[in-house]
Design an enzyme around this catalytic site. Structure first.
Site, short mmCIF file in Angstrom:
data_model
loop_
_atom_site.label_atom_id
_atom_site.label_comp_id
_atom_site.label_asym_id
_atom_site.label_seq_id
_atom_site.Cartn_x
_atom_site.Cartn_y
_atom_site.Cartn_z
CG ASP A 59 -1.66 1.29 1.52
OD1 ASP A 59 -2.28 1.65 0.51
OD2 ASP A 59 -1.95 1.58 2.49
CG ASP A 61 -1.58 7.66 0.18
OD1 ASP A 61 -0.35 8.00 0.08
OD2 ASP A 61 -2.41 7.98 -0.44
CG ASP A 104 -6.31 16.95 4.09
OD1 ASP A 104 -5.60 16.13 4.53
OD2 ASP A 104 -6.06 17.99 3.97
CB CYS A 159 -9.94 -1.64 -9.01
SG CYS A 159 -10.71 -0.31 -9.65
NE ARG A 160 -13.26 2.38 -1.53
CZ ARG A 160 -12.49 3.32 -1.12
NH1 ARG A 160 -11.90 3.92 -1.98
NH2 ARG A 160 -12.70 3.67 0.17
CG ASP A 165 -2.10 2.32 6.54
OD1 ASP A 165 -2.33 2.13 5.41
OD2 ASP A 165 -2.48 3.40 6.96
MG MG Z 1 -2.93 3.26 3.72
ZN ZN Z 2 -11.81 1.10 -8.71
#
Ligand code: MG
Ligand code: ZN
Length: 186
Positions: free
Chosen positions: A19, A21, A30, A111-112, A138
């Site tokens: 992953d 972020d 945000d 895909c999410r 995370d």
């Molecule tokens: Mg993350």
């Molecule tokens: Zn997607």
């Protein structure tokens, strides 16, 4: 699903899926919306260098719903992508491919994360078996995605203190996770 491949064919035999972020750089409530908002974890950059030096390719798998929420401009998104790649390379690491989902949850895309589609696509590109592959993230949805893909979830907890995860091993930092997973084979 947005797909960026650094080469037509994978350069490595072994890969770690990551992953972005909250793992490579600090996440923001945000959304991380531009390169100026990308704040790298120094220990994560160190881990990425260690992986590259030991012949383990890295593939990013990231939900970026800020795009379709209208919060992240396309130019800023690709500048961020290039910026992350560049900074990782400066640190001796390398990103081999990146898979991003730009959709909002209400779009009900395939895909999410926690859907497994991006993990499956990355494993097809890399020529690896999900069952033999680690995915470090995370969030709980990362661990769910790992479960849905049949691969091994590794949770990066950083500021959280509870390192005991019933469904996945937890580590304080990406560097801790990498040393624990691959330490014996470095
Ligand atoms: Mg993350
Ligand atoms: Zn997607």
């Amino acid at each position: 699903m947005l797909v960026w491949l650094g080469s037509a064919k994978p350069r490595h035999r072994r890969f770690l899926l990551l992953d972005r972020d909250g793992v490579v750089n600090v996440n923001r409530p945000d959304y991380v919306k531009s390169l100026a908002e990308v704040c790298f974890y120094p220990e994560a950059l160190e881990a990425l260098g260690l992986l590259e030096r030991n012949g383990i390719g890295v593939i990013l798998i990231s939900n970026q719903s800020g795009i379709n929420r209208g919060l992240i401009a396309w130019d800023d998104f690709w500048e961020m992508h290039e910026g992350v790649l560049g900074r990782v390379e400066e640190s001796g690491g390398a990103i081999q491919a990146a898979f991003y989902c730009p959709h909002r949850p209400d779009e009900r895309c395939e895909c999410r994360k926690p859907a497994p589609a991006m993990i499956f696509a990355s494993c097809r590109f890399a020529g690896i078996d999900p069952a033999q592959t680690f995915f470090a993230g995370d969030s709980a949805s990362d661990m769910e995605a790992a479960g849905n893909a049949g691969c091994r979830g590794v949770r990066i907890l950083r500021t959280q203190t509870d390192l005991s995860m019933p469904e996945a091993p937890g580590y304080k930092t990406l560097l801790d996770a990498v040393v624990s997973i691959y330490g014996n084979s470095f």
